[in-house]
Design a protein around this motif. Structure first.
Motif, mmCIF file in Angstrom:
data_model
loop_
_atom_site.group_PDB
_atom_site.id
_atom_site.type_symbol
_atom_site.label_atom_id
_atom_site.label_comp_id
_atom_site.label_asym_id
_atom_site.label_seq_id
_atom_site.Cartn_x
_atom_site.Cartn_y
_atom_site.Cartn_z
ATOM 1 N N GLY A 201 -0.227 -7.528 8.194
ATOM 2 C CA GLY A 201 -0.904 -6.201 7.774
ATOM 3 C C GLY A 201 -2.133 -5.915 8.808
ATOM 4 N N ARG A 202 -3.249 -5.650 7.884
ATOM 5 C CA ARG A 202 -4.500 -5.317 8.652
ATOM 6 C C ARG A 202 -5.469 -6.487 8.436
ATOM 7 N NH1 ARG A 202 -1.006 -2.187 9.067
ATOM 8 N NH2 ARG A 202 -1.036 -0.124 9.813
ATOM 9 N N ASP A 203 -5.448 -7.122 7.288
ATOM 10 C CA ASP A 203 -6.610 -7.833 6.898
ATOM 11 C C ASP A 203 -6.343 -9.355 6.480
ATOM 12 O OD1 ASP A 203 -5.334 -7.149 4.553
ATOM 13 O OD2 ASP A 203 -6.907 -6.902 3.247
ATOM 14 N N VAL B 257 -8.164 -0.872 -5.410
ATOM 15 C CA VAL B 257 -6.992 -1.168 -4.928
ATOM 16 C C VAL B 257 -6.524 -2.274 -4.272
ATOM 17 C CG1 VAL B 257 -4.743 0.018 -3.544
ATOM 18 C CG2 VAL B 257 -5.970 1.482 -5.072
ATOM 19 N N ARG B 258 -7.501 -2.600 -3.231
ATOM 20 C CA ARG B 258 -7.472 -3.823 -2.524
ATOM 21 C C ARG B 258 -7.776 -5.015 -3.214
ATOM 22 N NH1 ARG B 258 -6.892 -1.777 2.618
ATOM 23 N NH2 ARG B 258 -6.397 -4.060 3.177
ATOM 24 N N ARG B 259 -8.500 -4.770 -4.485
ATOM 25 C CA ARG B 259 -8.617 -6.067 -5.066
ATOM 26 C C ARG B 259 -7.737 -6.343 -5.900
ATOM 27 N NH1 ARG B 259 -13.703 -3.576 -4.839
ATOM 28 N NH2 ARG B 259 -13.485 -2.600 -6.805
ATOM 29 N N ASP C 24 -5.605 8.875 14.069
ATOM 30 C CA ASP C 24 -6.182 9.347 12.580
ATOM 31 C C ASP C 24 -6.233 8.130 11.784
ATOM 32 O OD1 ASP C 24 -7.199 11.753 12.629
ATOM 33 O OD2 ASP C 24 -5.994 12.153 10.424
ATOM 34 N N ARG C 25 -4.935 7.335 11.688
ATOM 35 C CA ARG C 25 -4.856 6.364 11.103
ATOM 36 C C ARG C 25 -5.557 5.184 11.331
ATOM 37 N NH1 ARG C 25 0.053 3.530 8.620
ATOM 38 N NH2 ARG C 25 1.546 4.578 9.648
ATOM 39 N N ASP C 26 -5.445 5.071 12.615
ATOM 40 C CA ASP C 26 -6.190 3.846 13.297
ATOM 41 C C ASP C 26 -7.687 3.863 12.900
ATOM 42 O OD1 ASP C 26 -4.010 3.110 14.682
ATOM 43 O OD2 ASP C 26 -4.911 3.541 16.789
ATOM 44 N N TYR D 147 0.836 -1.059 0.001
ATOM 45 C CA TYR D 147 -0.071 0.156 0.073
ATOM 46 C C TYR D 147 0.796 1.386 -0.198
ATOM 47 C CZ TYR D 147 -3.700 -3.181 0.697
ATOM 48 O OH TYR D 147 -4.838 -4.243 0.557
ATOM 49 N N ARG D 148 1.990 1.123 0.578
ATOM 50 C CA ARG D 148 3.041 2.416 0.993
ATOM 51 C C ARG D 148 3.444 2.524 -0.684
ATOM 52 N NH1 ARG D 148 5.393 4.054 5.828
ATOM 53 N NH2 ARG D 148 4.151 3.129 7.591
ATOM 54 N N ALA D 149 3.891 1.391 -1.516
ATOM 55 C CA ALA D 149 4.631 1.567 -2.768
ATOM 56 C C ALA D 149 3.182 2.106 -3.735
ATOM 57 C CB ALA D 149 4.639 0.235 -3.239
ATOM 58 N N ARG E 25 -8.998 5.621 10.252
ATOM 59 C CA ARG E 25 -9.154 5.406 8.792
ATOM 60 C C ARG E 25 -9.183 4.025 8.740
ATOM 61 N NH1 ARG E 25 -6.976 9.765 6.907
ATOM 62 N NH2 ARG E 25 -4.822 8.806 7.389
ATOM 63 N N ASP E 26 -8.144 3.347 9.335
ATOM 64 C CA ASP E 26 -7.953 1.752 9.061
ATOM 65 C C ASP E 26 -9.113 0.958 9.298
ATOM 66 O OD1 ASP E 26 -5.694 2.318 7.663
ATOM 67 O OD2 ASP E 26 -4.360 1.656 9.308
ATOM 68 N N SER E 27 -9.769 1.348 10.648
ATOM 69 C CA SER E 27 -11.074 0.534 11.125
ATOM 70 C C SER E 27 -12.065 0.974 10.756
ATOM 71 C CB SER E 27 -10.728 0.560 12.621
ATOM 72 O OG SER E 27 -10.773 1.787 13.187
#
Ligand code: C5P
Length: 221
Positions: free
Chosen positions: A112-114, A90-92, A162-164, A35-37, A166-168
Motif C-alpha cells: 500500500g502507501r502507509d 475512512v483511514r481509521r 496528480d495521484r502522487d 480504498y478502491r472498494a 494527492r497521496d504524498s
C-alpha cells in the motif's frame, strides 16, 4: 514475518507483493483494493466523497468479496480511491482490518502507501518500491489499454502525477517511505530481478532479526 511493501502507483509493488507472498507461502493483502472498494461503493450509492461520515460508514463495512476486482482496477476508481483515501475517518475505519491481517499467525505481506509507517511499523521487512514517473505511465498505459480503457500515455502520465501529489501531500498517513525501508527502484528492473532483490532483503533480515519492534499506534480521531 510481516513484510510491508509501500510505493507509488504502477511501480511494480503489487506484482512484487503477490510474488513474494507466493514465494514464502504467506497471505497477501493489496490494501489499495480496500480504498478502491470504498470509492466504488460511494460512486454506486451516489455518496459525495466530501461526506466523510458516510464514506467512513462504507469503509467500516467493506467486504472485498462483494466486488468484482476488474471493476475496482479501472483508472477512474483508482483516482476516486485516492480522493476517499484523504479522509481521516475512512483511514481509521480501515485500520483494524489491515492491522489484524498483518498480525495473523505466521505473518503476512501487505502492500500500500502507509504499511511500513502506520499499519505495521513493527514489520520485519519494509520495502519502498518506486520507478520514474515516465516508466510508470508507460506500464499503466499498457495495462489500461489491455483492459480496453480509452486512454493516452500522456493522459495517464498526468493522472499519475496528480495521484502522487494527492497521496504524498495528504494530512493523514501520507505516502512516504518508512525510515527503515529498503528502497527498490524498478525503472530498469524486470519483475524477476525485483523479486530476487526483495528475497535477498528478506533473507538478510531472517539471518539478523530486528531486536526492537516499533510501537503501533491506532490513528487518532
Ligand atoms: O495501490 P492502488 O493504486 O490500488 O491504490 C489506490 C489509492 O488508494 C492510492 O492512490 C491511495 O490514495 C490509496 N491507498 C492509500 N493507502 C494504502 C493503499 C492505497 O491511501 N495503504
Amino acid at each position: 514475518m510481516i513484510i510491508a511493501i509501500d510505493g507509488t502507483t504502477s511501480s511494480g509493488k503489487g506484482t512484487l507483493a503477490k510474488r513474494l507472498a507466493a514465494h514464502y507461502g504467506l497471505p497477501h493483502l493489496d490494501t489499495g483494493l480496500l480504498y478502491r472498494a470504498v470509492a466504488k461503493s460511494a460512486l454506486n450509492k451516489g455518496i459525495d466523497f466530501k461526506d466523510e461520515r458516510e464514506c467512513a460508514l462504507l469503509a467500516a463495512h467493506i467486504d472485498l468479496a462483494e466486488f468484482d476486482e476488474r471493476e475496482l482496477r479501472t483508472a477512474g476508481v483508482g483516482t476516486a480511491a485516492s480522493v476517499v483515501a484523504t479522509l481521516g475517518a475512512v483511514r481509521r475505519a480501515l485500520f483494524e482490518l489491515q492491522r489484524k491481517f498483518a498480525q495473523q499467525k505466521g505473518g503476512a505481506v501487505l502492500d500500500g502507501r502507509d504499511i511500513g509507517t502506520v499499519i505495521a511499523p513493527d514489520a520485519d521487512v519494509k520495502l519502498w518500491v518506486d520507478a520514474s514517473v515516465e516508466e510508470r505511465a508507460r506500464r499503466r498505459f499498457k495495462e489500461l489499454s489491455a483492459m480496453g480503457e480509452d486512454v493516452t500515455e500522456h493522459g495517464v502520465l498526468m493522472q499519475l502525477k496528480d495521484r502522487d501529489a494527492r497521496d504524498s501531500q495528504r494530512k493523514d498517513a501520507p505516502m512516504k517511505p518508512a525510515d527503515d525501508a529498503v528502497w527498490i527502484d524498478t525503472t530498469r528492473m524486470t519483475p524477476d530481478e525485483c523479486l530476487a532483490k526483495a528475497i535477498e532483503v528478506v533473507e538478510a533480515r531472517k539471518a539478523a532479526p530486528k531486536e526492537k519492534k516499533a510501537p503501533v499506534k491506532k490513528p487518532k480521531a
